[in-house]
Scaffold this active site. Structure first.
Site, mmCIF file in Angstrom:
data_model
loop_
_atom_site.group_PDB
_atom_site.id
_atom_site.type_symbol
_atom_site.label_atom_id
_atom_site.label_comp_id
_atom_site.label_asym_id
_atom_site.label_seq_id
_atom_site.Cartn_x
_atom_site.Cartn_y
_atom_site.Cartn_z
ATOM 1 N N TYR A 79 -8.007 5.502 13.765
ATOM 2 C CA TYR A 79 -9.215 6.275 13.467
ATOM 3 C C TYR A 79 -8.964 7.134 12.230
ATOM 4 C CZ TYR A 79 -11.520 4.646 17.649
ATOM 5 O OH TYR A 79 -12.134 3.833 18.564
ATOM 6 N N GLY A 124 0.815 -1.213 0.000
ATOM 7 C CA GLY A 124 0.000 0.000 0.000
ATOM 8 C C GLY A 124 0.847 1.260 0.000
#
Length: 332
Positions: free
Chosen positions: A176, A9
């Site tokens: 988050y 990624g």
């Protein structure tokens, strides 16, 4: 000895900021990039000339085993995942294979080669899903509500099982929402920053939004990747919740973005009920106490500074012609 770090990624937002951090720390950084992702290397900008790219199909078990055996990394950061959560409903099996399959193949490669590689798994606050308590910490039950979150949870437990059964140094960060100017425009914060900049320059006039009362724990991606790195520098591998611990509404985000360009957002924002999410959740907010105590980690960029950074960058990009302006009703 120079440490080698493998990143899956690497062409994403987190991959960019993590590569930047590791290069500054003197690492040799190698990105494992599937053939069809080669065009995305442009997203790395000047970093593309500083990292090494190893082309490999993340679905190919033998190819990943060979990569790990050849490169023998001291650290692996598994960030590979679809970037836009709602898209996981369109391809749940593909989402599961990319997230859980890649994690499993890499962990098995480390085990089979017999390395002492330290492994980081990118987990997500989406795993908490339908929460019954706020804020959430490492002991909060997981209740995933979409295929992306379910796949992330499967990968998370796969990592835990490899640590417990085989003694691997494997850990995860339950991150988050974290944003930056590198986010794609379909993400709400970037959609808003691009629209504010476009309206300021007279390139469009309105911004269509859904639920302005939805709340998130928004942090800066550059801060969050530092937490990833710190997790692999301590003596014992554990799970850590990473977030700011502060909730902000979409309304606050819109207001802050338009304030950056001295505009009254109420004159430009239009509510479109088609953009309301059926599974909206309001109280996903981190309790990062463990990370602060054990890793010495705290976010450095405030919510207001993050918004300012994003709007200012979009203004500069639009003025230089580097990007296209927002349309009056961008999709979300």
């Amino acid at each position: 000895m120079t440490k080698t770090a493998l990143i899956t990624g690497i062409t994403g937002q987190d991959g960019y900021y993590l590569s930047h951090l590791l290069l500054n720390q003197g690492y040799r950084v190698v990105g494992l990039v599937p053939p069809h992702r080669q065009p995305n290397l442009a997203k790395l900008g000047t970093l593309a000339h500083q990292v090494e790219i190893y082309t490999v199909d993340l679905r190919d078990t033998l190819a990943l085993l060979t990569a790990v055996e050849q490169l023998r990394p001291q650290e692996i950061y598994n960030l590979a995942a679809p970037s836009f959560v709602p898209d996981s409903w369109n391809d749940p099996l593909g989402t599961l294979d990319l997230i859980t399959g890649t994690a499993t193949r890499l962990l098995e490669a480390v085990r089979q080669v017999g390395l002492s590689t330290r492994f980081y798994q990118a987990s997500s606050s989406e795993m908490f899903g339908d929460v019954d308590r706020s804020p959430q910490d490492e002991e909060t039950p997981f209740r995933p509500k979409n295929p992306y979150a379910a796949a992330k949870l499967h990968a998370h437990w796969t990592m835990v099982h490899h640590r417990q059964r085989y003694g691997l140094f494997a850990c995860s960060g339950i991150l988050y929402n974290h944003e930056s100017p590198l986010r794609a425009p379909q993400f709400v914060p970037r959609k808003i920053s691009l629209a504010a900049a476009s309206i300021k320059l007279g390139l469009t006039d309105t911004l269509e939004m859904g639920n302005l009362d939805a709340k998130r724990d928004w942090g800066f991606a550059g801060d969050h990747v530092e937490a990833m790195w710190r997790m692999l520098q301590v003596d014992e591998p554990e799970e850590y919740v990473i977030g700011t611990g502060k909730l902000h509404s979409v309304r606050e985000l819109v207001s802050a973005a338009f304030e950056c360009v001295n505009l009254d957002w109420t004159r430009h924002v239009v509510i479109n009920t088609d953009l309301l999410r059926p599974d909206e959740h309001f109280q996903l907010v981190a309790n990062p106490t463990k990370a602060k105590k054990k890793l010495g980690w705290e976010p450095q960029v405030s919510f207001e500074e993050l918004v300012q950074k994003m709007v200012q960058t979009d203004l500069e990009r639009l003025q230089s012609g580097a990007i296209a302006p927002a349309t009056s009703s961008p999709s979300v």
